[in-house]
Design a protein around this motif. Structure first.
Motif, PDB file in Angstrom:
ATOM      1  N   LEU A   1       0.825  -1.210   0.000  1.00  0.00           N
ATOM      2  CA  LEU A   1       0.000   0.000   0.000  1.00  0.00           C
ATOM      3  C   LEU A   1       0.860   1.261   0.000  1.00  0.00           C
ATOM      4  CD1 LEU A   1      -2.480  -1.043   2.855  1.00  0.00           C
ATOM      5  CD2 LEU A   1      -3.086  -0.779   0.460  1.00  0.00           C
ATOM      6  N   MET A   2       2.011   1.170   0.648  1.00  0.00           N
ATOM      7  CA  MET A   2       2.764   2.387   0.956  1.00  0.00           C
ATOM      8  C   MET A   2       4.226   2.250   0.544  1.00  0.00           C
ATOM      9  SD  MET A   2       0.482   4.080   2.797  1.00  0.00           S
ATOM     10  CE  MET A   2       1.494   5.340   3.515  1.00  0.00           C
ATOM     11  N   ASP A   3       4.517   1.580  -0.518  1.00  0.00           N
ATOM     12  CA  ASP A   3       5.907   1.249  -0.824  1.00  0.00           C
ATOM     13  C   ASP A   3       6.799   2.482  -0.795  1.00  0.00           C
ATOM     14  OD1 ASP A   3       7.670  -0.666  -1.134  1.00  0.00           O
ATOM     15  OD2 ASP A   3       7.001  -1.323  -3.108  1.00  0.00           O
ATOM     16  N   ALA A   4       7.829   2.391   0.050  1.00  0.00           N
ATOM     17  CA  ALA A   4       8.711   3.551   0.162  1.00  0.00           C
ATOM     18  C   ALA A   4      10.154   3.111   0.322  1.00  0.00           C
ATOM     19  CB  ALA A   4       8.286   4.398   1.352  1.00  0.00           C
ATOM     20  N   GLY A   5      10.443   1.908  -0.182  1.00  0.00           N
ATOM     21  CA  GLY A   5      11.822   1.430  -0.146  1.00  0.00           C
ATOM     22  C   GLY A   5      12.313   1.087   1.245  1.00  0.00           C
TER      23      GLY A   5
END
Ligand code: SF4
Length: 308
Positions: free
Chosen positions: A301-305
């Motif tokens: 949902l929130m892919d941010a590495g």
């Protein structure tokens, strides 16, 4: 404030737990696999802020929150109305959201302080617990449990303890998170600077006062499940709680069943979940429950590495 958004055509189901129910802002109904029926949730974190940032968190933080603050009077009125509708002959059971439930699922198993963050961070925690218990009992739901779903970070606070002590007298249960056996894995999964030793101490002290349900979520991260050593350490942490005089009602071992925060996260297989539950049972003698999921990688949902 925008209108709450219940997904169109929503029917209660175990793999979807939207916080939006009817026009409510704080109180919602879900079909909970861990409650074995309908759970009426109370969202004390409508701002979606949490003091953890778990890589498997299922809260969708992409959308702007509808509410920043809990409106105590509004929450109580929603709870009253929802429970009125869910009495044995209540009108809500006839509404479309409940249409697919079987006869044995048509019962309110619990009201649960849960929602979009850590409930114990809510500053009027004891006040809201008191009010909700009064409503629940006043409407004839004495049999329904009052559940606190918590990441255990606030369990040592005096103001929270007052609420917990009240729950103890009213069919309360605390479902406390323990997702790791080592500090490094805890940091990877729960993505927080909160000291792991303090979390364990909170669990231990709380379990010495009342029995806890431990909830543990395990998953693959970049294709890798928890190592054998990690699971052995996790079982040992549970043993330590018991060795300090802590009581544990049961351990719920589960894997991700709904889309997680990060796309590197995916479900363990049923056999892997069962193997962890067996390790807990063999290593502690506790009763365990296993809950499964089928979420593939790539659904973040929130892919941010994160989770590097
Ligand atoms: S503690 Fe719960 S709400 Fe907070 S980030 Fe973790 S899973 Fe999400």
């Amino acid at each position: 404030m925008s209108e709450p958004v219940q997904p169109e055509g929503y029917r209660l189901r175990e793999d979807q737990h939207p916080r939006a129910f009817k026009q409510n802002r704080f109180v919602y109904a879900v079909l909970s696999r861990r409650s074995h029926g309908v759970s009426v949730g109370i969202n004390l974190n409508p701002d979606k802020v949490c003091n953890f940032d778990c890589i498997y968190c299922q809260v969708d933080r992409r959308a702007k929150p509808q509410d920043e603050f809990v409106d105590m009077a509004g929450l109580q009125s929603e709870l009253r109305e929802t429970l009125e509708g869910l009495k044995p002959n209540g009108a809500l059971w006839n509404s479309p959201e409940f249409a697919t439930l079987s006869a044995d699922q048509r019962i309110v198993r619990d009201i649960a302080f849960s929602g979009d963050g850590e409930p114990t961070t809510y500053r009027n925690f004891t006040e809201i617990v008191t009010a909700c218990i009064e409503i629940k009992e006043g409407l004839g739901f004495a049999e329904a449990k009052v559940v606190l779903i918590t990441n255990a970070t606030g369990l040592e606070r005096a103001d929270v303890e007052r609420g917990l002590a009240l729950m103890d007298k009213h069919n309360g249960e605390i479902w406390a998170k323990l997702d790791a056996g080592t500090s490094d894995y805890f940091k990877l999964i729960d993505n927080t600077d909160f000291p792991f030793a303090r979390l364990l101490s909170n669990l231990s002290h709380c379990a010495q006062k009342r029995p806890l349900v431990i909830q543990s979520c395990f998953m693959r991260v970049r294709g890798e499940g928890p190592s054998v050593e990690e699971i052995a350490a996790y079982v040992q942490r549970i043993r330590e709680i018991l060795n300090c005089g802590g009581r544990i009602l049961r351990v719920q071992v589960y894997t991700v069943a709904r889309d997680p925060a990060l796309s590197v996260v995916s479900s363990l297989s049923d056999a892997e979940v069962e193997a962890i539950a067996r390790s807990v049972a063999a290593g502690t003698g506790l009763s365990t429950e296993a809950f499964y999921g089928k979420v593939p990688a790539g659904r973040g949902l929130m892919d941010a590495g994160k989770a590097n």
